[in-house]
Design a protein around this motif. Sequence first.
Motif, short mmCIF file in Angstrom:
data_model
loop_
_atom_site.label_atom_id
_atom_site.label_comp_id
_atom_site.label_asym_id
_atom_site.label_seq_id
_atom_site.Cartn_x
_atom_site.Cartn_y
_atom_site.Cartn_z
N LEU A 146 0.88 -1.18 0.00
CA LEU A 146 0.00 0.00 0.00
C LEU A 146 0.91 1.22 0.00
O LEU A 146 1.83 1.31 0.83
CB LEU A 146 -0.88 0.00 1.26
N LYS A 147 0.69 2.14 -0.92
CA LYS A 147 1.57 3.32 -1.01
C LYS A 147 0.76 4.59 -1.26
O LYS A 147 -0.33 4.52 -1.83
CB LYS A 147 2.63 3.12 -2.10
N PRO A 148 1.34 5.75 -0.88
CA PRO A 148 0.68 7.02 -1.26
C PRO A 148 0.81 7.23 -2.77
O PRO A 148 1.61 6.56 -3.43
CB PRO A 148 1.51 8.08 -0.51
N HIS A 149 0.05 8.16 -3.33
CA HIS A 149 0.12 8.41 -4.78
C HIS A 149 1.50 8.92 -5.21
O HIS A 149 1.93 8.69 -6.34
CB HIS A 149 -0.96 9.40 -5.21
N THR A 150 2.16 9.64 -4.29
CA THR A 150 3.51 10.11 -4.59
C THR A 150 4.50 9.44 -3.64
O THR A 150 4.19 9.29 -2.46
CB THR A 150 3.63 11.64 -4.43
N THR B 215 -4.31 6.79 -1.44
CA THR B 215 -3.38 5.66 -1.52
C THR B 215 -3.67 4.77 -2.73
O THR B 215 -4.72 4.92 -3.38
CB THR B 215 -3.49 4.78 -0.26
N GLU C 92 9.49 1.33 2.85
CA GLU C 92 9.12 2.11 4.04
C GLU C 92 9.52 3.58 3.89
O GLU C 92 8.76 4.48 4.22
CB GLU C 92 9.80 1.53 5.29
N SER C 93 10.76 3.78 3.41
CA SER C 93 11.25 5.17 3.31
C SER C 93 10.46 5.98 2.27
O SER C 93 10.41 7.20 2.36
CB SER C 93 12.74 5.19 2.98
N LEU C 94 9.87 5.29 1.29
CA LEU C 94 9.06 6.01 0.29
C LEU C 94 7.59 6.12 0.73
O LEU C 94 6.73 6.49 -0.06
CB LEU C 94 9.16 5.32 -1.07
N GLY C 95 7.35 5.77 1.98
CA GLY C 95 6.00 5.94 2.54
C GLY C 95 5.10 4.75 2.35
O GLY C 95 3.93 4.79 2.73
N GLY C 96 5.63 3.67 1.74
CA GLY C 96 4.80 2.50 1.48
C GLY C 96 4.69 1.58 2.70
O GLY C 96 5.44 1.72 3.67
N SER C 97 3.74 0.67 2.61
CA SER C 97 3.54 -0.28 3.70
C SER C 97 3.44 -1.68 3.08
O SER C 97 2.56 -1.93 2.25
CB SER C 97 2.24 0.11 4.41
#
Lengths: 194, 88
Positions: free
Chosen positions: B12-16, B46, B68-73
């Motif tokens: 799961l990740k943000p759009h950016t 997301t 993780e560092s790019l905001g993903g899960s």
Amino acid sequence: MSILSELGLLLRISRSHAIARRYFVVNGFDGALTMLGIIMAFYLSNETSMTVIVSACIGAAVALGMSGLSSAYISEVAERQQELKTLESAMVKDMSKSAHAQAARWVPVMIALVNGSAPLLISLLIITPLWLAPMLQVNALSPLPAAIITALLIIFLLGVFLGRISGRFWLLAGLRALLIALVTCAIIFVLTMH
Amino acid sequence: MVLVKKLVLDVLKPHTPNGLEFAKAIAEQGAGYHVSFMVQEVDEHTETVLITIKGEDIQFEAISSTIESLGGSLHSVDEVEVINSEEQ
């Protein structure tokens, strides 16, 4: 990852390119018009020493720079923190170690620097003829028209820059910005003459 | 020595950052990494994506920390392919 590419990533993540550009133009325009107004008023009053004119212009330039720096930082920090909270609630996790949290910390600093430096640098550029006047030993009044012309030129170039961004005809966009500057000059002329 | 040759990750990740930047950042974690990125579902903030990574010796920890560092899960590891490189 180099610092530059990391900053680029933070700007892309936060979609801040356009915001920084907009701040640059808006506050740059602010700085240029303020300098134009001050110099124009001094030029029309015709009785002030160059030291006073330069001091007044530097004072205004620094104030504009500090105003741009602090106002952009305060508003951007609030916006970015709000965005981060929204994202954290959508992701259902703590994102304090992500690039998004870094962007929320550093993008306001970058935008504040753009917002503060634009009016400061443009103002300093406009008053360059006033700085140079004592060194070149010229008549006290002639640097003022030179500074006014520099201000008009910079305002025209800011208009051209905006025209290129929006994809409109650059000359028309530049002339429109110039027209705003000339109207400002006309208002100052009318007010100081009466 | 057991080498990881293929991973399929449900993330799961943000759009950016967008898919291209996300996939490139993962591919940068190892020479010869082949990354494919497929969007499964898009929400308001997301997106759920399936990331397939192929390589000679995939380093899961490095990939996981990049995500993780790019905001993903990282939600799950959906597919794994490993090989024992030691001769019997």
